[in-house]
Design a protein around this motif. Structure first.
Motif, PDB file in Angstrom:
ATOM      1  N   GLN A 103     103.485  23.000  -9.264  1.00  0.00           N
ATOM      2  CA  GLN A 103     102.391  22.676 -10.185  1.00  0.00           C
ATOM      3  C   GLN A 103     101.433  23.849 -10.414  1.00  0.00           C
ATOM      4  O   GLN A 103     100.348  23.671 -10.972  1.00  0.00           O
ATOM      5  N   THR A 104     101.794  25.052 -10.022  1.00  0.00           N
ATOM      6  CA  THR A 104     100.886  26.194 -10.183  1.00  0.00           C
ATOM      7  C   THR A 104     100.754  26.564 -11.655  1.00  0.00           C
ATOM      8  O   THR A 104     101.758  26.655 -12.378  1.00  0.00           O
ATOM      9  N   ASP A 105      99.525  26.804 -12.085  1.00  0.00           N
ATOM     10  CA  ASP A 105      99.226  27.121 -13.487  1.00  0.00           C
ATOM     11  C   ASP A 105      99.360  28.635 -13.701  1.00  0.00           C
ATOM     12  O   ASP A 105      98.379  29.364 -13.723  1.00  0.00           O
ATOM     13  N   PHE A 106     100.590  29.098 -13.887  1.00  0.00           N
ATOM     14  CA  PHE A 106     100.810  30.530 -14.068  1.00  0.00           C
ATOM     15  C   PHE A 106     100.220  31.037 -15.383  1.00  0.00           C
ATOM     16  O   PHE A 106      99.703  32.149 -15.447  1.00  0.00           O
ATOM     17  N   ALA A 107     100.291  30.229 -16.426  1.00  0.00           N
ATOM     18  CA  ALA A 107      99.684  30.636 -17.699  1.00  0.00           C
ATOM     19  C   ALA A 107      98.181  30.831 -17.527  1.00  0.00           C
ATOM     20  O   ALA A 107      97.596  31.784 -18.052  1.00  0.00           O
ATOM     21  N   GLY A 108      97.545  29.939 -16.760  1.00  0.00           N
ATOM     22  CA  GLY A 108      96.111  30.075 -16.501  1.00  0.00           C
ATOM     23  C   GLY A 108      95.792  31.325 -15.711  1.00  0.00           C
ATOM     24  O   GLY A 108      94.772  31.990 -15.950  1.00  0.00           O
ATOM     25  N   VAL A 109      96.657  31.666 -14.762  1.00  0.00           N
ATOM     26  CA  VAL A 109      96.463  32.887 -13.969  1.00  0.00           C
ATOM     27  C   VAL A 109      96.511  34.113 -14.870  1.00  0.00           C
ATOM     28  O   VAL A 109      95.646  34.998 -14.795  1.00  0.00           O
ATOM     29  N   LEU A 127      97.387  30.877  -2.088  1.00  0.00           N
ATOM     30  CA  LEU A 127      96.087  30.336  -2.496  1.00  0.00           C
ATOM     31  C   LEU A 127      96.171  28.820  -2.674  1.00  0.00           C
ATOM     32  O   LEU A 127      95.335  28.075  -2.150  1.00  0.00           O
ATOM     33  N   VAL A 128      97.190  28.360  -3.395  1.00  0.00           N
ATOM     34  CA  VAL A 128      97.316  26.916  -3.652  1.00  0.00           C
ATOM     35  C   VAL A 128      97.510  26.152  -2.354  1.00  0.00           C
ATOM     36  O   VAL A 128      96.905  25.094  -2.139  1.00  0.00           O
ATOM     37  N   TRP A 129      98.350  26.637  -1.464  1.00  0.00           N
ATOM     38  CA  TRP A 129      98.588  25.942  -0.194  1.00  0.00           C
ATOM     39  C   TRP A 129      97.281  25.815   0.589  1.00  0.00           C
ATOM     40  O   TRP A 129      97.027  24.799   1.241  1.00  0.00           O
ATOM     41  N   ALA A 130      96.422  26.809   0.512  1.00  0.00           N
ATOM     42  CA  ALA A 130      95.150  26.772   1.227  1.00  0.00           C
ATOM     43  C   ALA A 130      94.058  26.034   0.455  1.00  0.00           C
ATOM     44  O   ALA A 130      92.882  26.084   0.834  1.00  0.00           O
ATOM     45  N   GLY A 131      94.437  25.369  -0.626  1.00  0.00           N
ATOM     46  CA  GLY A 131      93.475  24.560  -1.373  1.00  0.00           C
ATOM     47  C   GLY A 131      92.605  25.344  -2.323  1.00  0.00           C
ATOM     48  O   GLY A 131      91.553  24.852  -2.754  1.00  0.00           O
ATOM     49  N   VAL A 132      93.026  26.535  -2.691  1.00  0.00           N
ATOM     50  CA  VAL A 132      92.248  27.397  -3.580  1.00  0.00           C
ATOM     51  C   VAL A 132      92.799  27.283  -4.998  1.00  0.00           C
ATOM     52  O   VAL A 132      94.021  27.266  -5.198  1.00  0.00           O
ATOM     53  N   ASP A 133      91.913  27.221  -5.978  1.00  0.00           N
ATOM     54  CA  ASP A 133      92.321  27.265  -7.381  1.00  0.00           C
ATOM     55  C   ASP A 133      92.574  28.723  -7.752  1.00  0.00           C
ATOM     56  O   ASP A 133      91.630  29.512  -7.865  1.00  0.00           O
ATOM     57  N   PRO A 134      93.835  29.142  -7.950  1.00  0.00           N
ATOM     58  CA  PRO A 134      94.096  30.563  -8.204  1.00  0.00           C
ATOM     59  C   PRO A 134      93.493  31.050  -9.509  1.00  0.00           C
ATOM     60  O   PRO A 134      93.093  32.221  -9.596  1.00  0.00           O
ATOM     61  N   VAL A 135      93.410  30.187 -10.503  1.00  0.00           N
ATOM     62  CA  VAL A 135      92.842  30.610 -11.776  1.00  0.00           C
ATOM     63  C   VAL A 135      91.374  30.997 -11.591  1.00  0.00           C
ATOM     64  O   VAL A 135      90.907  32.027 -12.108  1.00  0.00           O
ATOM     65  N   SER A 136      90.639  30.199 -10.835  1.00  0.00           N
ATOM     66  CA  SER A 136      89.218  30.456 -10.621  1.00  0.00           C
ATOM     67  C   SER A 136      88.976  31.735  -9.822  1.00  0.00           C
ATOM     68  O   SER A 136      88.217  32.620 -10.242  1.00  0.00           O
ATOM     69  N   VAL A 137      89.645  31.864  -8.672  1.00  0.00           N
ATOM     70  CA  VAL A 137      89.358  33.009  -7.815  1.00  0.00           C
ATOM     71  C   VAL A 137      89.902  34.297  -8.422  1.00  0.00           C
ATOM     72  O   VAL A 137      89.272  35.359  -8.323  1.00  0.00           O
ATOM     73  N   ILE A 138      91.044  34.233  -9.088  1.00  0.00           N
ATOM     74  CA  ILE A 138      91.573  35.435  -9.746  1.00  0.00           C
ATOM     75  C   ILE A 138      90.674  35.825 -10.910  1.00  0.00           C
ATOM     76  O   ILE A 138      90.401  37.007 -11.126  1.00  0.00           O
ATOM     77  N   GLY A 139      90.192  34.841 -11.644  1.00  0.00           N
ATOM     78  CA  GLY A 139      89.274  35.148 -12.735  1.00  0.00           C
ATOM     79  C   GLY A 139      87.989  35.806 -12.259  1.00  0.00           C
ATOM     80  O   GLY A 139      87.477  36.729 -12.893  1.00  0.00           O
ATOM     81  N   ASP A 140      87.480  35.355 -11.128  1.00  0.00           N
ATOM     82  CA  ASP A 140      86.223  35.905 -10.611  1.00  0.00           C
ATOM     83  C   ASP A 140      86.363  37.350 -10.128  1.00  0.00           C
ATOM     84  O   ASP A 140      85.370  38.086 -10.074  1.00  0.00           O
ATOM     85  N   TYR A 141      87.573  37.745  -9.749  1.00  0.00           N
ATOM     86  CA  TYR A 141      87.804  39.118  -9.258  1.00  0.00           C
ATOM     87  C   TYR A 141      88.847  39.827 -10.117  1.00  0.00           C
ATOM     88  O   TYR A 141      89.561  40.712  -9.637  1.00  0.00           O
ATOM     89  N   LEU A 159      93.910  35.352   9.026  1.00  0.00           N
ATOM     90  CA  LEU A 159      92.465  35.119   9.035  1.00  0.00           C
ATOM     91  C   LEU A 159      91.832  35.363   7.667  1.00  0.00           C
ATOM     92  O   LEU A 159      90.604  35.328   7.533  1.00  0.00           O
ATOM     93  N   VAL A 160      92.651  35.613   6.667  1.00  0.00           N
ATOM     94  CA  VAL A 160      92.185  35.604   5.274  1.00  0.00           C
ATOM     95  C   VAL A 160      93.052  34.568   4.575  1.00  0.00           C
ATOM     96  O   VAL A 160      94.079  34.863   3.982  1.00  0.00           O
ATOM     97  N   GLU A 161      92.615  33.334   4.667  1.00  0.00           N
ATOM     98  CA  GLU A 161      93.445  32.185   4.304  1.00  0.00           C
ATOM     99  C   GLU A 161      92.754  31.290   3.280  1.00  0.00           C
ATOM    100  O   GLU A 161      93.269  31.077   2.189  1.00  0.00           O
ATOM    101  N   VAL A 162      91.580  30.768   3.622  1.00  0.00           N
ATOM    102  CA  VAL A 162      90.878  29.824   2.749  1.00  0.00           C
ATOM    103  C   VAL A 162      89.937  30.579   1.812  1.00  0.00           C
ATOM    104  O   VAL A 162      89.661  31.766   1.990  1.00  0.00           O
ATOM    105  N   GLU A 163      89.433  29.884   0.801  1.00  0.00           N
ATOM    106  CA  GLU A 163      88.684  30.538  -0.269  1.00  0.00           C
ATOM    107  C   GLU A 163      87.460  31.291   0.248  1.00  0.00           C
ATOM    108  O   GLU A 163      87.177  32.412  -0.204  1.00  0.00           O
ATOM    109  N   SER A 164      86.723  30.704   1.169  1.00  0.00           N
ATOM    110  CA  SER A 164      85.521  31.374   1.670  1.00  0.00           C
ATOM    111  C   SER A 164      85.873  32.709   2.335  1.00  0.00           C
ATOM    112  O   SER A 164      85.123  33.691   2.214  1.00  0.00           O
TER     113      SER A 164
END
Length: 303
Positions: free
Chosen positions: A245-251, A187-201, A159-164
């Protein structure tokens, strides 16, 4: 850019079976020996409730391997379970502290509804997220008192799956001891940009699960309505880090330069022909990247 510290691996291809985990001493010892031979110096801790924790920990020392952060999950969406989960995480944290660890992951249990329809936020509920945030904050506070900080691990099928949902739980628990333990693959499988959400937190990131996704397999699984097992076991949504295709450098760039959390490789179901080839590929790929610093790794293991 942060550098990759304390690189480790979760031995899921060794312990994960159709009916759950096989965590016998024999299986754990085989994983330790194999992964040591593959070049790793640390492995995730995962043990059964009836195991003697010091004896389990001694296995790592015997094979010259460091323990790496484990994973605690529970029915955090059920407020009546919170008290029991707080007691459970205290024991989990005490074991981690005995292994010399001060970080770990915390997650919500997978649910039948989400297993049947993964990665799309089926039946999403703000109320459920609020209850989960409250329970995880309580659990994280109890664990912090033992000296171990837990990071929220979003997981497809939970129940903690999608970005929202990820943001809701993190925002509602702001100011508590609950950190963030993102898994790039989930995160990627659930359609979340990991770079964005990790950057925000970024200031709450405790540790990372390094996981990759085959985006073509992901799209096909969602289009076909695959359940979790079909998507992972037959469709092979998971793929070795560096083959997706995950952007590990961006993470790593999204994290503070001084970040020093654990990084844990995960390939639940190898995409390459066998688990040793899969584990070796991930290690070779990651240690060749500019964000990896050998000086920051764990040396030759426990003596």
């Amino acid at each position: 850019m942060a550098t990759m510290h304390r690189l480790s691996i979760n031995p899921l291809p060794w312990i994960l079976g159709d009916l759950g985990y096989n965590l016998s001493f024999e299986v754990v010892e085989t994983a330790l020996m194999d992964l040591k031979a593959a070049g790793y110096t640390a492995m995730t801790v995962e043990w059964t409730a009836d195991m003697d924790v010091p004896t389990y920990g001694a296995l790592f020392a015997r094979h010259g391997m460091f323990p790496a952060p484990g994973y605690f999950s529970g029915a955090f969406h059920d407020a009546s379970e919170h008290a029991a989960l707080v007691e459970g995480i205290k024991r989990h944290a005490e074991a981690h502290a005995s292994f010399g660890l001060d970080q770990a992951f915390i997650a919500a249990d997978l649910t039948p509804e989400r297993i049947a329809a993964p990665a799309v936020g089926a039946g999403e509920s703000t109320q459920a997220s609020a209850v989960i945030a409250e329970g995880m904050a309580l659990a994280a506070e109890a664990a912090a008192a033992v000296g171990v900080r837990y990071g929220l691990h979003p997981h497809v099928g939970s129940l903690v799956e999608v970005e929202s949902e990820v943001r809701e739980v993190l925002d509602r628990s702001a100011g508590s001891a609950l950190g963030f333990g993102p898994d790039t693959g989930h995160l990627v499988w659930a359609g979340v940009d990991p770079v964005s959400v990790i950057g925000d937190y970024a200031d709450r990131v405790v540790a990372l699960h390094i996981k990759d996704v085959d985006l073509q397999a992901r799209s096909a699984a969602i289009k076909a309505g695959d359940d979790y097992l079909a998507a992972t076991l037959r469709r092979h949504v998971w793929i070795e880090p560096g083959r997706g295709q995950t952007d590990f450098a961006g993470v790593l760039a999204a994290l503070p330069q001084e970040w020093d959390g654990w990084t844990v490789v995960e390939v639940d179901v190898p995409n390459l022909p066998d688990r040793m080839a899969s584990s070796r590929f991930a290690l070779e790929y990651l240690t060749e990247q500019p964000f990896y610093s050998r000086a920051d790794d764990l040396g030759e293991g426990v003596k």
